[in-house]
Design an enzyme around this catalytic site. Structure first.
Site, PDB file in Angstrom:
ATOM      1  N   GLU A   4       1.296  -3.017  -3.070  1.00  0.00           N
ATOM      2  CA  GLU A   4       2.902  -2.942  -3.067  1.00  0.00           C
ATOM      3  C   GLU A   4       3.564  -4.079  -2.560  1.00  0.00           C
ATOM      4  OE1 GLU A   4       5.642  -1.544  -3.368  1.00  0.00           O
ATOM      5  OE2 GLU A   4       5.472   0.743  -3.690  1.00  0.00           O
ATOM      6  N   ARG A  21       5.751   5.563   8.894  1.00  0.00           N
ATOM      7  CA  ARG A  21       5.319   4.019   8.855  1.00  0.00           C
ATOM      8  C   ARG A  21       6.061   3.156   8.016  1.00  0.00           C
ATOM      9  NH1 ARG A  21       3.741   2.988   3.337  1.00  0.00           N
ATOM     10  NH2 ARG A  21       3.052   4.636   2.142  1.00  0.00           N
ATOM     11  N   ASN A  58       7.518   0.924   4.903  1.00  0.00           N
ATOM     12  CA  ASN A  58       7.228   1.012   3.490  1.00  0.00           C
ATOM     13  C   ASN A  58       7.614   0.072   2.557  1.00  0.00           C
ATOM     14  OD1 ASN A  58       5.712   2.591   1.550  1.00  0.00           O
ATOM     15  ND2 ASN A  58       7.773   2.880   0.871  1.00  0.00           N
ATOM     16  N   GLU A  81       4.041  12.352   3.461  1.00  0.00           N
ATOM     17  CA  GLU A  81       5.054  12.275   2.280  1.00  0.00           C
ATOM     18  C   GLU A  81       5.613  13.806   2.397  1.00  0.00           C
ATOM     19  OE1 GLU A  81       3.264  10.965  -1.270  1.00  0.00           O
ATOM     20  OE2 GLU A  81       2.476   8.945  -0.314  1.00  0.00           O
ATOM     21  N   ASN A  87      12.053   3.623  -0.647  1.00  0.00           N
ATOM     22  CA  ASN A  87      11.633   2.350  -1.317  1.00  0.00           C
ATOM     23  C   ASN A  87      12.864   1.448  -1.267  1.00  0.00           C
ATOM     24  OD1 ASN A  87       9.084   1.725  -2.261  1.00  0.00           O
ATOM     25  ND2 ASN A  87       8.985   4.086  -2.884  1.00  0.00           N
ATOM     26  N   ASP A 117       9.667   3.573  -7.729  1.00  0.00           N
ATOM     27  CA  ASP A 117       9.189   3.119  -6.571  1.00  0.00           C
ATOM     28  C   ASP A 117       9.646   1.883  -6.202  1.00  0.00           C
ATOM     29  OD1 ASP A 117       7.086   2.172  -4.761  1.00  0.00           O
ATOM     30  OD2 ASP A 117       5.603   3.376  -5.926  1.00  0.00           O
TER      31      ASP A 117
END
Length: 303
Positions: free
Chosen positions: A29, A112, A114, A133, A160, A209
């Protein structure tokens, strides 16, 4: 700990995505081109590693992180800011040390950090998410010169982005599980107004994403479980779809001396043993010719 490796196939950029580093990330990522290093930096969230790829030398290096690490961006003091599960940290590649700067969600141990982006003024925008999630506990924040502010945008399970338009007046932010990308206007005083739906991903096309904006103001999004990355114009019209040989495409970045190389992180997360055999390049770092240039990346002003 610093781990050196030599990736395979770091040659000329092809029009179709080619694996340039067989890093095998569980959840690659956050790719970001760092001009001062002439290198691409990204993370593997689940393997708790920070990666750097030098395209000229064709060499990758990796650093272990003390917790899940969602993103990395260069800062105006010559170092980096990283989003660990425990909060925003300063990262020094020379020593490998992490120093906590802000812990915005210490009261939410199941969350967390991201994804992140930097605006033209050096403001660091980042999101959080429920690591399981499930719960709508993800928020967006802005950190600028030591001041941390919650955005006030609607909470979702998996945030995101965000990503900024070229003029810094529009903020694109993604609700991954809801399959929607939203756009919000940024006022002169930094306040957010007029949130509207920018794009909704159709059923069967995967999950939006990480978003990135190119020099023409078009938005790119990786499609997790969608085998592709897409480019949308500022009106939300689909312009381009780039197909990949792996299902989980997480985020696009633009790099190289003129920001004309497209890079893509991918993920092995969620794939069965059979799918991993069918997708031997899953988790690799890819490069391709996007046919457009990216935007120079501002340095985050976090101190």
């Amino acid at each position: 700990m610093i781990i050196s490796s030599t990736p395979a196939g770091a040659d000329a950029v092809a029009s179709q995505p080619q694996s340039i580093w067989g890093v095998g990330a569980i959840l690659g990522e956050g790719p970001v081109w760092v001009a001062r290093d002439a290198a691409l930096w990204f993370v593997d969230i689940k393997d708790r590693r920070i990666h750097r790829f030098d395209p000229e030398l064709g060499v990758g290096r990796s650093w272990d992180a003390p917790a899940q690490v969602g993103w990395i961006v260069p800062t105006d003091d010559g170092l980096f800011a990283t989003g660990l599960q425990s909060g925003v940290h300063r990262f020094d590649p020379a020593s490998g040390d992490f120093t906590l700067l802000h812990a915005p969600e210490a009261h939410l141990p199941g969350n967390r950090l991201n994804d992140a982006a930097v605006d033209p003024l050096g403001g660091l925008w980042f999101g959080s998410m429920d690591d399981a999630e499930e719960a709508d506990s993800g928020r967006f924040y802005r950190l600028h010169k030591g001041v941390l502010v919650e955005s006030g945008l609607a909470r979702v399970s998996i945030t995101n982005g965000p990503a900024l338009s070229p003029h810094g007046r529009s903020l694109y932010h993604t609700d991954t599980l809801g399959k929607r990308i939203w756009r919000t206007r940024i006022a002169d005083d930094g306040a957010l107004h007029d949130t509207s739906l920018f794009v909704e991903i159709e059923e069967g096309a995967g999950y939006p994403d990480g978003p990135t904006v190119d020099a023409e103001g078009c938005l790119w999004t990786g499609l997790f479980a969608g085998w592709a990355a897409r480019r949308y114009d500022p009106a939300g019209k689909l312009m381009t779809e780039v197909r990949f040989p792996v299902a989980n495409v997480t985020k696009i970045a633009f790099g190289g001396a003129d920001l004309s190389v497209g890079y893509a992180t991918t993920a092995r997360k969620g794939l069965t043993d059979r799918q991993l055999v069918e997708q031997p390049l899953a988790g690799d770092l890819f490069a391709f010719d996007p046919g457009v240039r990216g935007l120079p990346g501002p340095l985050a002003a976090i101190s």
